[in-house]
Design a protein around this motif. Structure first.
Motif, PDB file in Angstrom:
ATOM      1  N   GLN A 256      -8.929  -7.620   0.517  1.00 56.95           N
ATOM      2  CA  GLN A 256      -8.725  -6.714  -0.604  1.00 56.95           C
ATOM      3  C   GLN A 256      -9.459  -5.407  -0.309  1.00 56.95           C
ATOM      4  N   GLY A 260      -6.298  -0.544  -2.411  1.00 51.94           N
ATOM      5  CA  GLY A 260      -5.110  -1.275  -2.001  1.00 51.94           C
ATOM      6  C   GLY A 260      -4.146  -0.415  -1.187  1.00 51.94           C
ATOM      7  N   SER A 261      -2.878  -0.785  -1.193  1.00 50.07           N
ATOM      8  CA  SER A 261      -1.881  -0.078  -0.399  1.00 50.07           C
ATOM      9  C   SER A 261      -1.518   1.280  -0.981  1.00 50.07           C
ATOM     10  N   ALA A 262      -2.003   1.590  -2.191  1.00 47.83           N
ATOM     11  CA  ALA A 262      -1.721   2.896  -2.794  1.00 47.83           C
ATOM     12  C   ALA A 262      -2.682   3.972  -2.305  1.00 47.83           C
ATOM     13  N   HIS A 263      -3.778   3.563  -1.665  1.00 46.45           N
ATOM     14  CA  HIS A 263      -4.779   4.523  -1.206  1.00 46.45           C
ATOM     15  C   HIS A 263      -4.448   5.018   0.196  1.00 46.45           C
ATOM     16  N   ARG A 264      -4.225   6.314   0.324  1.00 49.57           N
ATOM     17  CA  ARG A 264      -3.952   6.928   1.621  1.00 49.57           C
ATOM     18  C   ARG A 264      -5.207   7.655   2.071  1.00 49.57           C
ATOM     19  N   THR A 291       2.537   7.521  -1.387  1.00 51.23           N
ATOM     20  CA  THR A 291       2.779   6.275  -0.670  1.00 51.23           C
ATOM     21  C   THR A 291       4.244   5.923  -0.584  1.00 51.23           C
TER      22      THR A 291
END
Length: 292
Positions: A256, A260-264, A291
Motif C-alpha cells: 500500500q 496509491g495509483s492516483a499519485h504521480r 492518471t
C-alpha cells in the motif's frame, strides 16, 4: 495538525537545528507541532525528513531534529526487473556511472540481508578520484555500510564485511545475540526492539551523524521504505536490456503506497549515462499530471 509557513535562520547545534521562527500570517504559535519538515506549507531551509518539536509564544523558538534524506536507488532493465549486481561489476549502474556518483556523495549505504546473500556485493565507491574527494572534504573514503536482518542469518564470509569502511547491522532483539556472535568485531550490531523498526534505525543513524542515506535495496527493503513514506528520492537507472525471467526480482513488491495509483511522482531529473537513462523522482511530491 496545522502547518504554518515559517521564516527564520537555522544553525546547527549538535544533533538539532535551532532557529527563531515567526508565523507569516501572525497566527498564534502556541502548541504548534510541526510534522513533515520539508513538506508543502513549511519553509526556512529545513533538510528533508520529519521534524518534531513545539513552538511556544513566550520562546518564539523552534527546535527540530535534523532530518535524514533517504534515497532509494536501483538499476532496472527495460522489463522492470532489478539489476542489483551490476553496480559492483561496473555495468549499467556502477563504475564511473550514476550509482557510484551517488554513493560518493552519501553518508551511508543500506542493503537488505537477502540481497547480500544472493548477490554478495561489496558496496564500494569504485572511483579512486571520488574517494579522494571525500577524504579532502574531511569524510572517510567510504560511506558507512548498513544492513538490516530479521533472522540474523548472516555469514561472516560475505564481501560486505571485508571491504570499505565501517559497518552496522540493525536487527530485532531476538537476533541480536546471534548476529554479534557470528560477526564478532566485523560490524556494530544494534537491536531495534521486537521487529526491525526502520524508525529506530533512522534515529540511530541520525545520532551517528548520518544525514544522507542511500537505500540500494532489494525489493523488500524498497517496498518497506516507500510504503512507510520514508523515501525522499528515487533514483532509477534504466538499462536497455530485456530480461525474460519471471522469477527475477522487482524494484518493489506488493504494498500500500502513499496516494496509491492516483499519485504521480514529480520528476526531478532525467539524464543519460552512456546507454543508461537515470531518472530521479520525488515520491512525496506530485507531478500535477493526470492518471487517466
Amino acid at each position: 495538525m496545522t502547518l504554518l509557513r515559517l521564516s527564520g535562520e537555522l544553525s546547527g547545534i549538535g544533533g538539532e537545528l535551532v532557529g527563531e521562527f515567526f508565523a507569516a500570517d501572525g497566527a498564534s504559535l502556541s502548541g504548534l507541532v510541526c510534522g513533515g519538515v520539508g513538506e508543502e506549507g513549511v519553509s526556512g531551509g529545513f533538510p528533508a525528513g520529519s521534524g518534531v518539536g513545539e513552538i511556544a509564544d513566550d520562546e518564539r523558538r523552534f527546535v527540530v531534529k535534523v532530518g535524514l534524506t533517504v534515497e532509494c536507488v536501483c538499476g532496472v532493465f527495460v522489463a522492470g526487473v532489478l539489476g542489483a549486481a551490476v553496480a559492483d561489476a561496473g555495468g549499467a549502474q556502477g563504475g564511473e556511472g550514476g550509482v557510484d556518483e551517488v554513493r560518493a556523495n552519501t553518508d551511508a549505504i543500506l542493503i537488505g540481508a537477502t540481497t547480500m546473500r544472493r548477490d554478495n556485493p561489496r558496496l564500494l565507491v569504485n572511483s579512486e578520484a571520488r574517494r579522494a574527494q571525500r577524504v579532502s572534504r574531511g569524510l572517510p573514503a567510504y560511506p558507512l555500510k548498513v544492513t538490516i536482518t530479521g533472522s540474523g542469518d548472516l555469514s561472516r564470509d560475505l564481501k560486505f564485511w571485508h571491504h570499505g569502511g565501517e559497518k552496522v547491522v540493525y536487527c530485532p532483539d531476538t537476533a541480536a545475540t546471534k548476529v554479534r556472535e557470528t560477526l564478532d568485531d566485523l560490524a556494530d550490531v544494534v537491536s531495534t526492539g521486537p521487529t526491525v523498526d526502520l524508525g529506530v534505525m533512522l534515529d540511530d543513524l541520525g545520532e551517528r551523524g548520518i544525514r544522507h542515506l542511500m537505500v540500494e535495496g532489494g525489493g523488500t527493503i524498497h517496498t518497506q521504505f516507500l510504503t512507510q513514506g520514508l523515501a525522499d528520492e528515487i533514483h532509477l537507472a534504466v538499462a536497455p536490456i530485456f530480461v525474460g525471467d519471471s522469477a527475477a526480482p522487482r524494484f518493489v513488491n506488493a504494498g500500500q503506497f502513499p496516494g496509491g495509483s492516483a499519485h504521480r511522482m514529480k520528476v526531478a531529473e532525467v539524464r543519460s549515462i552512456g546507454d543508461v537513462v537515470l531518472i530521479r523522482y520525488l515520491p512525496k511530491a506530485a507531478s500535477g499530471g493526470s492518471t487517466s
